[in-house]
Write an enzyme that holds these catalytic residues in place. Sequence first.
Site, mmCIF file in Angstrom:
data_model
loop_
_atom_site.group_PDB
_atom_site.id
_atom_site.type_symbol
_atom_site.label_atom_id
_atom_site.label_comp_id
_atom_site.label_asym_id
_atom_site.label_seq_id
_atom_site.Cartn_x
_atom_site.Cartn_y
_atom_site.Cartn_z
ATOM 1 N N ASP A 141 1.152 -1.351 -0.155
ATOM 2 C CA ASP A 141 0.031 -0.316 -0.251
ATOM 3 C C ASP A 141 0.540 1.370 -0.009
ATOM 4 O O ASP A 141 0.708 2.257 0.628
ATOM 5 C CB ASP A 141 -0.991 0.270 1.419
ATOM 6 C CG ASP A 141 -2.058 1.168 0.809
ATOM 7 O OD1 ASP A 141 -2.861 1.211 2.359
ATOM 8 O OD2 ASP A 141 -2.517 1.369 -0.298
ATOM 9 N N LYS A 144 2.977 3.467 -5.686
ATOM 10 C CA LYS A 144 2.320 2.731 -6.869
ATOM 11 C C LYS A 144 3.691 1.791 -7.795
ATOM 12 O O LYS A 144 3.591 0.773 -8.181
ATOM 13 C CB LYS A 144 1.153 2.660 -7.285
ATOM 14 C CG LYS A 144 0.227 3.633 -6.270
ATOM 15 C CD LYS A 144 0.215 2.725 -5.542
ATOM 16 C CE LYS A 144 -0.797 3.302 -4.229
ATOM 17 N NZ LYS A 144 -1.027 3.195 -2.806
ATOM 18 N N ASP A 169 -3.203 -3.249 -2.756
ATOM 19 C CA ASP A 169 -4.245 -2.642 -2.889
ATOM 20 C C ASP A 169 -3.441 -1.082 -3.482
ATOM 21 O O ASP A 169 -3.074 -1.159 -4.280
ATOM 22 C CB ASP A 169 -4.205 -1.306 -2.082
ATOM 23 C CG ASP A 169 -5.158 -0.241 -1.523
ATOM 24 O OD1 ASP A 169 -4.836 1.006 -0.593
ATOM 25 O OD2 ASP A 169 -6.356 -0.589 -1.843
ATOM 26 N N ASN A 170 -4.854 -0.790 -4.332
ATOM 27 C CA ASN A 170 -4.609 0.288 -5.629
ATOM 28 C C ASN A 170 -4.668 -0.253 -7.025
ATOM 29 O O ASN A 170 -3.697 0.448 -7.458
ATOM 30 C CB ASN A 170 -4.265 1.902 -5.218
ATOM 31 C CG ASN A 170 -4.669 1.826 -3.809
ATOM 32 O OD1 ASN A 170 -3.364 2.014 -3.272
ATOM 33 N ND2 ASN A 170 -5.626 2.131 -3.392
ATOM 34 N N GLU A 199 -11.379 4.140 -1.864
ATOM 35 C CA GLU A 199 -12.028 3.926 0.071
ATOM 36 C C GLU A 199 -13.105 4.810 0.133
ATOM 37 O O GLU A 199 -12.588 6.415 -0.960
ATOM 38 C CB GLU A 199 -10.625 4.436 0.267
ATOM 39 C CG GLU A 199 -9.619 5.511 0.006
ATOM 40 C CD GLU A 199 -8.596 3.988 -0.213
ATOM 41 O OE1 GLU A 199 -8.506 3.579 -0.600
ATOM 42 O OE2 GLU A 199 -7.644 5.072 -0.595
HETATM 43 O O1 LIG Z 1 -0.752 6.889 -3.070
HETATM 44 C C1 LIG Z 1 -0.718 6.483 -2.012
HETATM 45 N N1 LIG Z 1 0.365 5.158 -0.945
HETATM 46 C C2 LIG Z 1 1.112 5.473 -0.706
HETATM 47 C C3 LIG Z 1 1.436 7.106 -0.121
HETATM 48 C C4 LIG Z 1 3.181 6.643 -0.189
HETATM 49 C C5 LIG Z 1 3.276 5.736 0.500
HETATM 50 C C6 LIG Z 1 5.322 6.152 0.678
HETATM 51 N N2 LIG Z 1 5.753 4.674 1.109
HETATM 52 C C7 LIG Z 1 5.548 4.513 2.435
HETATM 53 C C8 LIG Z 1 6.308 3.577 2.678
HETATM 54 C C9 LIG Z 1 7.297 3.086 1.660
HETATM 55 C C10 LIG Z 1 8.295 2.102 2.222
HETATM 56 N N3 LIG Z 1 9.205 2.504 0.828
HETATM 57 C C11 LIG Z 1 8.803 3.539 0.037
HETATM 58 C C12 LIG Z 1 7.548 4.323 0.243
HETATM 59 C C13 LIG Z 1 6.817 4.452 1.062
HETATM 60 C C14 LIG Z 1 -2.358 6.293 -2.285
HETATM 61 C C15 LIG Z 1 -3.532 6.915 -3.108
HETATM 62 C C16 LIG Z 1 -4.335 6.790 -3.302
HETATM 63 C C17 LIG Z 1 -5.159 8.674 -3.785
HETATM 64 C C18 LIG Z 1 -4.842 9.375 -3.675
HETATM 65 C C19 LIG Z 1 -5.166 10.093 -4.597
HETATM 66 C C20 LIG Z 1 -6.480 10.051 -5.256
HETATM 67 F F1 LIG Z 1 -7.368 10.960 -6.431
HETATM 68 C C21 LIG Z 1 -6.408 8.854 -5.481
HETATM 69 C C22 LIG Z 1 -6.077 8.236 -5.019
HETATM 70 C C23 LIG Z 1 -4.801 5.733 -2.579
HETATM 71 C C24 LIG Z 1 -4.572 5.573 -1.632
HETATM 72 O O2 LIG Z 1 -5.656 4.012 -1.147
HETATM 73 C C25 LIG Z 1 -2.555 4.768 -1.616
HETATM 74 O O3 LIG Z 1 -2.162 3.567 -0.924
HETATM 75 MG MG LIG Z 2 -4.551 2.616 -0.970
#
Ligand SMILES: O=C(NCCCCCn1ccc2cnccc21)c1cc(-c2ccc(F)cc2)cc(O)c1O
Ligand SMILES: [Mg+2]
Length: 221
Positions: A141, A144, A169-170, A199
């Site tokens: 998660d 992506k 996810d996603n 979500e």
């Molecule tokens: O970006 C998403 N998640 C990732 C967030 C950053 C993770 C960074 N990070 C954490 C641990 C880690 C370890 N290594 C490297 C990097 C690491 C996300 C976005 C949306 C979304 C957003 C806007 C929209 F308009 C529609 C959907 C929905 C989701 O469910 C999501 O999960």
């Molecule tokens: Mg997600």
Amino acid sequence: LVLVLSSRLLQAVCINAVRGNPDSVIAAIDHFCQNQEWAMNVGDEKGAILDSVVMETSPSTVLELGTYCGYSAVRIMRLLPPATRFITLEMNPDYAAVARQVIQHAGLQDKVCLVEGKSADLIPKMADMFGIRTFDFVFFDHWKDCYLPDIRLLEDCGLLDQGSVVLADNVLCPGAPEYLDYVRSSLRFSSRFYRSHLEYTRVLDGLESRTQTGPGSHCGR
Ligand SMILES: O=C(NCCCCCn1ccc2cnccc21)c1cc(-c2ccc(F)cc2)cc(O)c1O
Ligand SMILES: [Mg+2]
């Protein structure tokens, strides 16, 4: 005092959730995100699918990439028997701080191993840092575009074995097209798509699970 979104989400948990009750923490976050402000937790609809895959797998070692505010960590840990190892990675220290408090409010602080850092840096150190040989269940998660390199890295490090399940996810929104192509192409594992919605919205999204059928890369040439 101006609070950032993750702090407002934590405040909603502190006010509305019963300490030591994981289900009330989940309900408080879902209520906040449905009625006050959208946040990128896996949410209740995809969360129910996550629950079912975790229960079906009944894993003894779990890795989560992308803790955010700890919502999915609470969902997963509340289903795990006491001896299970649960490791979750978050690279943003502010999110990690909120997640620790959300997890503590749920009373699950003794089960969690929350590590701050990037997957590419930490995956190769998992075996040494935690004495983990393989993960039975992995929840993706995080970024992506890291899904594909990271599942390859998990394989190369011998951290996935026969029966290991990777749930992402996603896969539709924001989307992970290269990852989907990869997990759906190889015969060495079976993959399944769980159709759902982003979500707290009606936007189409889904989860993809991949189960390793053949032995891990480190044995059974
Ligand atoms: O970006 C998403 N998640 C990732 C967030 C950053 C993770 C960074 N990070 C954490 C641990 C880690 C370890 N290594 C490297 C990097 C690491 C996300 C976005 C949306 C979304 C957003 C806007 C929209 F308009 C529609 C959907 C929905 C989701 O469910 C999501 O999960
Ligand atoms: Mg997600």
